[in-house]
Structures are given as C-alpha cells and as structure tokens.
Design an enzyme around this catalytic site. Structure first.
Site, PDB file in Angstrom:
ATOM      1  N   LEU A 188       2.455   8.868  12.740  1.00  0.00           N
ATOM      2  CA  LEU A 188       2.538   8.545  14.164  1.00  0.00           C
ATOM      3  C   LEU A 188       1.124   8.667  14.722  1.00  0.00           C
ATOM      4  O   LEU A 188       0.364   9.541  14.302  1.00  0.00           O
ATOM      5  CB  LEU A 188       3.436   9.547  14.915  1.00  0.00           C
ATOM      6  CG  LEU A 188       4.942   9.395  14.826  1.00  0.00           C
ATOM      7  CD1 LEU A 188       5.621  10.520  15.603  1.00  0.00           C
ATOM      8  CD2 LEU A 188       5.402   8.056  15.348  1.00  0.00           C
ATOM      9  N   ASP A 189       0.794   7.800  15.671  1.00  0.00           N
ATOM     10  CA  ASP A 189      -0.505   7.905  16.329  1.00  0.00           C
ATOM     11  C   ASP A 189      -0.655   9.300  16.928  1.00  0.00           C
ATOM     12  O   ASP A 189       0.334   9.930  17.334  1.00  0.00           O
ATOM     13  CB  ASP A 189      -0.642   6.853  17.436  1.00  0.00           C
ATOM     14  CG  ASP A 189      -0.724   5.434  16.880  1.00  0.00           C
ATOM     15  OD1 ASP A 189      -1.104   5.262  15.717  1.00  0.00           O
ATOM     16  OD2 ASP A 189      -0.394   4.501  17.639  1.00  0.00           O
ATOM     17  N   LYS A 190      -1.885   9.771  17.013  1.00  0.00           N
ATOM     18  CA  LYS A 190      -2.164  11.122  17.529  1.00  0.00           C
ATOM     19  C   LYS A 190      -1.611  11.301  18.947  1.00  0.00           C
ATOM     20  O   LYS A 190      -1.128  12.372  19.301  1.00  0.00           O
ATOM     21  CB  LYS A 190      -3.679  11.366  17.500  1.00  0.00           C
ATOM     22  CG  LYS A 190      -4.061  12.792  17.789  1.00  0.00           C
ATOM     23  CD  LYS A 190      -5.534  13.044  17.492  1.00  0.00           C
ATOM     24  CE  LYS A 190      -5.853  14.513  17.661  1.00  0.00           C
ATOM     25  NZ  LYS A 190      -7.177  14.862  17.147  1.00  0.00           N
TER      26      LYS A 190
ATOM     27  N   VAL B 131       1.035  10.038  20.235  1.00  0.00           N
ATOM     28  CA  VAL B 131       2.485   9.796  20.264  1.00  0.00           C
ATOM     29  C   VAL B 131       3.172  10.981  19.607  1.00  0.00           C
ATOM     30  O   VAL B 131       2.687  11.513  18.610  1.00  0.00           O
ATOM     31  CB  VAL B 131       2.830   8.478  19.518  1.00  0.00           C
ATOM     32  CG1 VAL B 131       4.338   8.292  19.395  1.00  0.00           C
ATOM     33  CG2 VAL B 131       2.191   7.283  20.223  1.00  0.00           C
TER      34      VAL B 131
ATOM     35  N   ARG C 199       3.627  -0.926  20.523  1.00  0.00           N
ATOM     36  CA  ARG C 199       2.706  -1.065  21.649  1.00  0.00           C
ATOM     37  C   ARG C 199       2.247  -2.518  21.798  1.00  0.00           C
ATOM     38  O   ARG C 199       2.244  -3.082  22.892  1.00  0.00           O
ATOM     39  CB  ARG C 199       1.514  -0.131  21.447  1.00  0.00           C
ATOM     40  CG  ARG C 199       1.925   1.342  21.393  1.00  0.00           C
ATOM     41  CD  ARG C 199       0.860   2.245  20.807  1.00  0.00           C
ATOM     42  NE  ARG C 199      -0.343   2.254  21.633  1.00  0.00           N
ATOM     43  CZ  ARG C 199      -1.449   2.888  21.292  1.00  0.00           C
ATOM     44  NH1 ARG C 199      -1.516   3.547  20.148  1.00  0.00           N
ATOM     45  NH2 ARG C 199      -2.501   2.863  22.082  1.00  0.00           N
TER      46      ARG C 199
END
Length: 194
Positions: free
Chosen positions: A43-45, A47, A144
């Site tokens: 997961l993106d940092k 998120v 996104r």
C-alpha cells in the site's frame, strides 16, 4: 499497530497511514510479535488499511500464488470528489512515469503499459461520494488514477488533481480475502474518516 489475526505462517494487520508497507510495517510487526515478516503486496505510504504479511518463505510463496491466480481479493473504500456512476467495471491501460512517480491512463499498448481493471459500487453521493472498490489488478496508484482520469479525484489526492485541504488521499484497504490452509479467510476494518 492493530493486529487482526496471526498464526505461525502469517499476520493480518491494519497498516497506519505514514508507514512504509515494505519496511516499516514488517519492522513494527517484528517488534510486536517477534520473528520475520515478508511483504507480499503493498500500500502507498499515505494510504492505510488491512494487509497480510507472511511469516515464512513458504507462506509468502502461497500468498504470492494467490495474488497471481486472482484468489486474493482486495477491496477498498475511497472518498472521491463528485458523483461517479452508481456502479462500474473500468478497464484502462496505465503507464507509470518512474521519474515523477506518477501514473497516466494511455490509449494504446506499448512498452511499460499495463492493463488495469477494477469494479466499484457507490455507497453515498454528493459533493463527495464514498465508493467501495474491488481491484482485479494491483497497479501502482491504480484506484487514484482510474477515478481521477474520469473527473473524480480522491479527496486529499493532490498528485492526481484534488484541490482540497485533506493531507492524504482518502483511500483505505477495507477488506482482504485469501486462501490459507484449505480455508478462505477474510478480514475487514474501516477507516476513521467514515
């Protein structure tokens, strides 16, 4: 960090916003539970949400196989600007510009372009709308980009066109389902912003 479940082979946790899923979350799990932890998805940092980590190389291989075969199902909640359709099944071609760390929807297949597909259901509507998304492919920034490219950027997602004051994208991994030891396991959590 909240741990939803663990055994000798894996651990399921709720990743907080701000921790790197590939290094900082395994380190936090090691501190809480001891042992080694192997990331099998990310997961993106900026998120948060439900993630599973392997505790053995064999479990990592089994979870990676589940991802490749499509038997690991990942669902997300996202707060988007505007009102998208009540439901949808979107397929796009995505290209990542690694220098900018930004992803773009493109029209034709070429080197570095990957297919991306998601399904969604709109749960609320208004100036902002809550959607529940099921990923069929796990591309970088996929949710996104796919929503922003249709005029529905995620609240707080300034990289992809949001013009609001939220500090981070309103995106949360709310449910993960996967096979483990002959059973189908499913874990769910909700973000603090709904």
């Amino acid at each position: 960090m909240e741990i939803l479940n663990y055994d000798r082979e894996l651990a399921v946790c709720v990743k907080p916003v701000g921790l790197d899923s590939e290094t900082e979350v395994p380190a936090a799990l090691k501190q809480q539970l001891g042992g080694e932890f192997f990331p099998v998805h990310r997961l993106d940092k900026n998120v948060g949400g439900v993630m599973v980590y392997a505790r053995t190389r064999q479990a990592a291989a089994a979870l990676s196989k589940a991802i490749q075969e499509g038997t690991m199902i990942k669902e997300y909640l996202a707060l988007v600007h505007g009102t998208p359709p009540s439901q949808g099944d979107w397929a796009d071609l995505l290209w990542k510009d690694s220098r900018q760390n930004k992803v773009f929807v493109v029209k034709r297949q070429r080197g570095g372009v990957k297919q991306a597909r998601l399904e969604f259901v709109r749960l609320t509507q208004g100036e902002t709308s809550l959607v529940r998304v099921r990923l069929h492919t796990g591309r970088s920034h996929q949710i996104r980009v796919q929503f922003a490219s249709r005029g529905f950027p995620l609240v707080g997602d300034h990289k992809y066109g949001a013009r609001d004051s939220s500090p981070a994208p309103m995106l949360f991994s709310c449910r993960i389902t996967f096979p483990h030891q002959g059973k189908i396991l499913s874990f769910e959590a909700n973000p603090d912003w709904i």
